[in-house]
Design an enzyme around this catalytic site. Structure first.
Site, short mmCIF file in Angstrom:
data_model
loop_
_atom_site.label_atom_id
_atom_site.label_comp_id
_atom_site.label_asym_id
_atom_site.label_seq_id
_atom_site.Cartn_x
_atom_site.Cartn_y
_atom_site.Cartn_z
N CYS A 418 4.86 30.95 -39.26
CA CYS A 418 4.34 30.27 -37.92
C CYS A 418 2.80 30.36 -37.69
CB CYS A 418 4.99 30.94 -36.58
SG CYS A 418 6.43 30.07 -36.23
N LYS A 421 0.63 27.53 -38.10
CA LYS A 421 0.93 26.44 -37.31
C LYS A 421 -0.57 25.96 -36.83
CE LYS A 421 3.75 25.88 -33.84
NZ LYS A 421 4.72 26.19 -32.78
N ASP A 468 13.26 12.17 -42.33
CA ASP A 468 12.32 11.95 -43.49
C ASP A 468 11.14 12.49 -43.61
OD1 ASP A 468 13.45 9.92 -45.53
OD2 ASP A 468 13.87 8.64 -43.81
N ASP A 491 16.22 4.10 -41.67
CA ASP A 491 17.57 4.58 -41.59
C ASP A 491 18.50 4.10 -40.31
OD1 ASP A 491 17.55 5.81 -44.27
OD2 ASP A 491 16.97 7.75 -43.27
#
Ligand SMILES: Cc1cc2nc3c(=O)[nH]c(=O)nc-3n(C[C@H](O)[C@H](O)[C@H](O)COP(=O)(O)OP(=O)(O)OC[C@H]3O[C@@H](n4cnc5c(N)ncnc54)[C@H](O)[C@@H]3O)c2cc1C
Length: 754
Positions: A418, A421, A468, A491
């Site tokens: 994290c 980030k 994706d 999709d």
């Protein structure tokens, strides 16, 4: 796509792929500058080489011989290529304003955008004449004129305004082209010059030679004619105090160079004609961080005629000074020659050499010029192979300047998990700048401070989920964000659903806070284009710093249960329709190796940016029994995902496969995507492999696609109408590629037809 991780310290932005900038790209490719990120903003991906332009127009060179392809060159230089046009400059905040994308920040800026013929405010000139620049637009206009010439039943008059070297060369080249084409009616050329002589910057002897050549070629020369108005059919000029009217059928504008009007509005010091005023170091006299070269620049201390030769000579000095400027070093001066050799072609594989009073004419001069020009082009075409030392690539052990080592130690200290980030202030600032759709069904979304998004699902509908994520296929974050989002939405459309909400996942290369913020902003702004177009609300996401740029979306869509499109459901007799052309895998593999032409990649990008939204509606309207979108597993992989659950066989006609330009050439050269070998394992599903594997389109079956088209199984009776509608909707390469058969061999359900 990207090299090793590196820290971006300075942004060097080049605007325009002119003759000076191609030298800058080559120089930075040969010797990358650590910590400097190059970006080229180019309106056109191919730069016509001025020396070969007349020969190209006359028909002696083909397109590739006469144009520098900026895409492989930018690749070689490790330079991000933004295919866009600069329309202004924010000098206070160091930002380039572009026509079709977010502004681009710079630390050092260089402008080499050429010029256009000066229409000097002459009424009707802009409306009725065809300017010789930009060259690509001139050629489109000229093709239309050639068609009219071919159809002409009476004598056809072509007027050319501009009697300088460019206008004369152009007239003779066009005259040669017409004379050797299939014109049936006689064609008359009229050359107009305001000056009392042609080629005013050349010696009297050169002028005499050209006067003779023009007369031998039946070109009527109108000297000292000041053109003051153009109407749809007439050119109005004053000559010796009299007003004259000349009828014309086509009018070409090839006067002196002019600068775009917006330059003066930027606040950069400019000449009265609007050209950027630069000092001996090619640096703006008003803004030291801005450089300019080529036609757009006027050297305050050295006034010279605008020419390609001048732009070429400025290139190496500009490259050195851009390097010095990014390091904070002293700049070098450029002293242009007073006289230089000009080799002016006469359109017929002959040329005239001119240097002061010295002049020479003939076929030998043309061959000499041809050799020089080809050698120049070769410098930018035959690029050294990739060796891992491109700009933006930090290879430990290859640099001894200490910067690389410092960069790597900084990288080593970046946190993972994290801790990697992107900071919340950066994120908040970025999100405030991009458009985010808000809708009543988004109960908790992006603007609410909560742990997760909450979206209301209408009763009676089903929710479709997909995700994706992939590494950047292009190094323009804005373009990549747009393509990746479009790909992710594919999709949902393939299922016959409507996208509703999305979560973004982004990884942005390490850098200073400002650089990370800008990259994230460009990426998200690009994604927002596809999200807005599809009506999808961005409701959250996750970002991190990483070794390379990567992006994806998790998208949710809604559909009526009964209207869901599945991969299963194909029926014998159905026709197979493919919505877009194949070939993105091989083309981008070729692009990485500098083996793809810029225009191939441009066309592939255009296809990748096309949404499948209206195609899906169309397929549903025509009663599609099954559908999928073609992505990483290639056509065969996705087709098998349809045949297996549908329990059918299929027949695919190799000659009917729609193919992106350049894909077959790239495959034939043995350039494949790295996923191709994996996909090729599925070949055992092809019944008649032995007989078909040598077909040129065969490898395309395994080529992985990014943002590929939809593949649908359509009832035979509707197939032709469905295809016509797809074409109408802009899916111009969509095609019927085969049909569905009764099952016979479950292990090898695919038969290829040659
Ligand atoms: C018919 C003809 C024949 C000529 N023959 C010769 C010759 O034989 N020898 C010679 O020395 N000179 C010749 N010239 C002049 C020569 O073409 C120019 O002087 C030369 O092209 C200038 O080079 P440049 O680098 O300034 O710009 P260019 O080569 O014109 O390149 C500028 C680039 O910038 C891009 N661009 C433009 N605006 C923007 C924007 N706003 N944002 C982003 N990109 C932008 C364009 O796409 C273009 O690729 C000829 C000119 C003509 C018209």
């Amino acid at each position: 796509m990207q090299g090793q991780p590196y820290i971006v310290r300075k942004d060097l932005v080049l605007v325009g792929g002119g003759h000076s900038h191609v030298a800058v790209l080559k120089a930075f490719g040969m010797r990358p500058e650590p910590g400097v990120r190059l970006t080229l903003i180019a309106r056109d991906i191919h730069t016509p080489y001025s020396g070969m332009l007349p020969g190209y127009i006359a028909g002696h060179y083909d397109f590739d011989e006469a144009h520098v392809d900026l895409r492989p060159l930018a690749h070689f230089a490790g330079c991000r290529l933004y295919h866009d046009e600069m329309i202004g400059l924010d000098l206070k905040n160091n930002r380039v304003l572009c026509r079709g994308r977010p502004e681009v920040p710079y630390d050092v800026l260089s402008i080499d955008i050429g010029s256009t013929p000066d229409e000097a405010g002459i009424p009707g000139a802009a409306k009725y004449s065809l300017p010789v620049k930009p060259v690509d637009r001139f050629l489109i206009g000229w093709n239309a004129i050639e068609h009219r010439v071919r159809d002409a039943t009476r004598s056809f008059r072509i007027a050319v305004v501009g009697g300088g070297a460019g206008g004369v060369e152009l007239t003779l080249s066009l005259q040669h082209r017409i004379a050797t084409s299939c014109a049936t009616a006689p064609v008359q050329f009229h050359l107009f010059s305001e000056a009392p002589q042609i080629l005013p910057t050349h010696h009297e002897r050169v002028r005499r030679k050209f006067a003779r050549i023009l007369s031998e070629r039946n070109v009527s020369v109108h000297l000292a004619h000041r053109v003051h108005e153009i109407t749809a059919e007439h050119l109005l000029a004053t000559h010796s105090g009299s007003n004259l009217v000349f009828p014309y059928d086509a009018l070409i504008w090839a006067t002196n160079a002019a600068a775009p009007g917006w330059i003066t509005r930027t606040g950069l010091a400019a000449t009265p004609g609007g050209f950027i005023e630069v000092d001996d170091c090619l640096q703006s006299v008003s803004h030291p961080g801005v450089f300019a070269a080529g036609d757009i620049a006027t050297m305050r201390n050295h006034l010279r005629a605008k020419s390609g030769v001048m732009a070429v000579r400025q290139g190496p000095v500009l490259a050195a000074n851009l390097r010095h400027a990014s390091r904070g070093e002293t700049l070098s001066a450029f002293f242009p020659q007073r006289r230089f050799l000009a080799l002016i072609s006469t359109g017929d594989r002959r040329a005239v050499a001119s240097r002061g009073p010295w002049t020479l004419e003939g076929a030998l001069v043309w061959r000499w010029k041809d050799r020089i020009d080809r050698r120049w082009m070769q410098r930018y075409r035959d690029l050294p192979p990739l060796n891992g030392m491109n700009a933006g690539t930090v290879v430990p052990g290859h640099r001894n300047d200490g910067v690389a080592i410092r960069e790597i130690s900084e990288l080593a200290m970046r946190c993972g998990g994290c801790g990697s980030k992107i900071g919340s202030t950066v994120l908040t600032r970025v999100l405030a700048r991009i458009p985010i759709i808000s809708r009543a069904d988004i109960l908790i979304g992006m603007r609410d401070a909560d742990d997760a998004a909450v979206v209301e699902v209408p009763a009676g509908q089903v929710m479709v989920h997909t995700v994706d994520f992939f590494r950047a296929i292009v190094d323009d974050p804005y373009l990549f964000g747009n393509i990746a989002a479009n790909h992710s939405l594919g999709d949902i459309y393939a299922m016959g659903a409507q996208p509703q909400s999305a979560l973004a996942i982004a990884s942005v290369p390490f850098g200073s806070e400002a650089k990370i913020e800008q990259t994230l902003y460009e990426l998200m702004a690009g994604a927002a284009v596809s999200l807005e177009e599809s009506g999808t609300a961005l409701v959250g996401g996750h970002t991190s710093e990483g070794a390379e740029l990567a992006f994806g979306l998790s998208v949710n869509g809604l559909a009526e249960r009964s209207r869901l499109l599945r991969k299963s459901g194909m029926r014998p007799g159905d026709r197979l329709i493919l919505g877009k052309a194949l070939g993105t895998g091989t083309l981008f593999a070729a692009d990485m190796r500098h083996q793809a032409k810029g225009r191939w990649i441009d066309a592939a990008l255009e296809s990748m940016l096309q949404s499948n939204r209206t195609a899906a509606d169309c397929l549903l309207r025509h009663g599609a029994h099954a559908c999928t979108d073609i992505t990483g597993f290639g056509l065969l992989g996705h087709l098998l995902e349809m045949t297996r659950p549908s329990q059918v066989d299929v027949e695919v006609e190799l000659d009917s496969l729609p193919v992106l330009e350049g894909a077959i050439e790239s495959l034939t050269r043995g350039i494949f995507s790295s996923l191709q070998p994996e996909n090729i394992r599925l070949r055992r599903a092809i019944r008649n492999l032995e007989a078909t594997a040598t077909h040129a389109c065969y490898p395309l079956l395994f080529d992985p696609q990014t943002a590929g088209g939809l593949l649908a199984s359509i009832p035979e009776a509707n197939a032709a109408a469905c295809l016509a509608d797809l074409h109408q909707l802009g899916y111009i390469q969509s095609a019927i590629i085969g049909q569905v058969l009764e099952p016979s061999d479950t292990a090898a359900p695919v038969t290829l037809i040659l």
